[in-house]
Design a protein around this motif. Sequence first.
Motif, PDB file in Angstrom:
ATOM      1  N   PHE A  49       0.801  -1.226   0.000  1.00  0.00           N
ATOM      2  CA  PHE A  49       0.000   0.000   0.000  1.00  0.00           C
ATOM      3  C   PHE A  49       0.834   1.277   0.000  1.00  0.00           C
ATOM      4  O   PHE A  49       0.352   2.330  -0.334  1.00  0.00           O
ATOM      5  CB  PHE A  49      -0.988   0.006   1.184  1.00  0.00           C
ATOM      6  N   TRP A  50       2.090   1.209   0.374  1.00  0.00           N
ATOM      7  CA  TRP A  50       2.929   2.410   0.408  1.00  0.00           C
ATOM      8  C   TRP A  50       3.670   2.648  -0.902  1.00  0.00           C
ATOM      9  O   TRP A  50       4.304   3.670  -1.081  1.00  0.00           O
ATOM     10  CB  TRP A  50       3.932   2.317   1.566  1.00  0.00           C
ATOM     11  N   ASP A  51       3.576   1.691  -1.823  1.00  0.00           N
ATOM     12  CA  ASP A  51       4.279   1.844  -3.094  1.00  0.00           C
ATOM     13  C   ASP A  51       3.687   2.993  -3.914  1.00  0.00           C
ATOM     14  O   ASP A  51       2.498   3.265  -3.863  1.00  0.00           O
ATOM     15  CB  ASP A  51       4.183   0.561  -3.925  1.00  0.00           C
ATOM     16  N   ASP A  52       4.568   3.622  -4.692  1.00  0.00           N
ATOM     17  CA  ASP A  52       4.137   4.731  -5.544  1.00  0.00           C
ATOM     18  C   ASP A  52       3.061   4.288  -6.542  1.00  0.00           C
ATOM     19  O   ASP A  52       2.165   5.071  -6.867  1.00  0.00           O
ATOM     20  CB  ASP A  52       5.337   5.317  -6.308  1.00  0.00           C
ATOM     21  N   GLU A  53       3.149   3.052  -7.006  1.00  0.00           N
ATOM     22  CA  GLU A  53       2.166   2.542  -7.969  1.00  0.00           C
ATOM     23  C   GLU A  53       0.753   2.534  -7.362  1.00  0.00           C
ATOM     24  O   GLU A  53      -0.211   2.915  -8.010  1.00  0.00           O
ATOM     25  CB  GLU A  53       2.568   1.129  -8.399  1.00  0.00           C
ATOM     26  N   ILE A  54       0.674   2.135  -6.094  1.00  0.00           N
ATOM     27  CA  ILE A  54      -0.620   2.118  -5.394  1.00  0.00           C
ATOM     28  C   ILE A  54      -1.100   3.536  -5.143  1.00  0.00           C
ATOM     29  O   ILE A  54      -2.278   3.857  -5.335  1.00  0.00           O
ATOM     30  CB  ILE A  54      -0.525   1.348  -4.048  1.00  0.00           C
ATOM     31  N   LYS A  55      -0.185   4.404  -4.724  1.00  0.00           N
ATOM     32  CA  LYS A  55      -0.558   5.802  -4.472  1.00  0.00           C
ATOM     33  C   LYS A  55      -1.100   6.451  -5.745  1.00  0.00           C
ATOM     34  O   LYS A  55      -2.090   7.175  -5.712  1.00  0.00           O
ATOM     35  CB  LYS A  55       0.644   6.589  -3.941  1.00  0.00           C
ATOM     36  N   GLU A  56      -0.463   6.178  -6.861  1.00  0.00           N
ATOM     37  CA  GLU A  56      -0.915   6.738  -8.146  1.00  0.00           C
ATOM     38  C   GLU A  56      -2.278   6.170  -8.529  1.00  0.00           C
ATOM     39  O   GLU A  56      -3.155   6.891  -9.000  1.00  0.00           O
ATOM     40  CB  GLU A  56       0.125   6.440  -9.235  1.00  0.00           C
ATOM     41  N   TRP A  57      -2.456   4.883  -8.311  1.00  0.00           N
ATOM     42  CA  TRP A  57      -3.742   4.236  -8.620  1.00  0.00           C
ATOM     43  C   TRP A  57      -4.859   4.851  -7.775  1.00  0.00           C
ATOM     44  O   TRP A  57      -5.942   5.141  -8.273  1.00  0.00           O
ATOM     45  CB  TRP A  57      -3.629   2.733  -8.363  1.00  0.00           C
ATOM     46  N   GLU A  58      -4.610   5.078  -6.481  1.00  0.00           N
ATOM     47  CA  GLU A  58      -5.598   5.696  -5.585  1.00  0.00           C
ATOM     48  C   GLU A  58      -5.924   7.117  -6.045  1.00  0.00           C
ATOM     49  O   GLU A  58      -7.077   7.539  -6.020  1.00  0.00           O
ATOM     50  CB  GLU A  58      -5.085   5.724  -4.136  1.00  0.00           C
ATOM     51  N   LYS A  59      -4.911   7.850  -6.487  1.00  0.00           N
ATOM     52  CA  LYS A  59      -5.114   9.220  -6.972  1.00  0.00           C
ATOM     53  C   LYS A  59      -5.987   9.205  -8.237  1.00  0.00           C
ATOM     54  O   LYS A  59      -6.903  10.012  -8.377  1.00  0.00           O
ATOM     55  CB  LYS A  59      -3.752   9.873  -7.250  1.00  0.00           C
ATOM     56  N   GLN A  60      -5.712   8.269  -9.139  1.00  0.00           N
ATOM     57  CA  GLN A  60      -6.518   8.142 -10.360  1.00  0.00           C
ATOM     58  C   GLN A  60      -7.965   7.766 -10.029  1.00  0.00           C
ATOM     59  O   GLN A  60      -8.897   8.268 -10.648  1.00  0.00           O
ATOM     60  CB  GLN A  60      -5.914   7.092 -11.286  1.00  0.00           C
TER      61      GLN A  60
END
Length: 120
Positions: A49-60
């Motif tokens: 959950f702390w990965d940038d990929e997850i953060k970007e997905w949540e933002k999208q």
Amino acid sequence: MDYPSRTEAESACDKWEASEKKVDYERELLGFEKRTKFEQDNPRPDAAFWDDEIKEWEKQKLAFASEPISETISINPRYCQEEEQTSQFLGYQNNEIKNGTYQDEVGKKGEWKVVRHFRY
């Protein structure tokens, strides 16, 4: 009109219900529906959950959910419901739907009223 059996009353009510055309209307998806749609179309990446990929997905996902998204729904202005204690099927109708003035908003959905009795 009285029908000789429950099955015949149900069949007559179903026929009455089907004789009215369905009406299409537009409705805006609710926030959770938009997020669910996003998740179906864009599966969550396999990452912590702390990965940038997850953060970007949540933002999208949040950006997607903030946009107005509508869908077309077909709805029948009639439906049947059995009332066993009085041995009948009740035929309900919503004139807002039938007249094409139905909107998925408070005060604009019309009322379901009993307009036919199919007794057995």
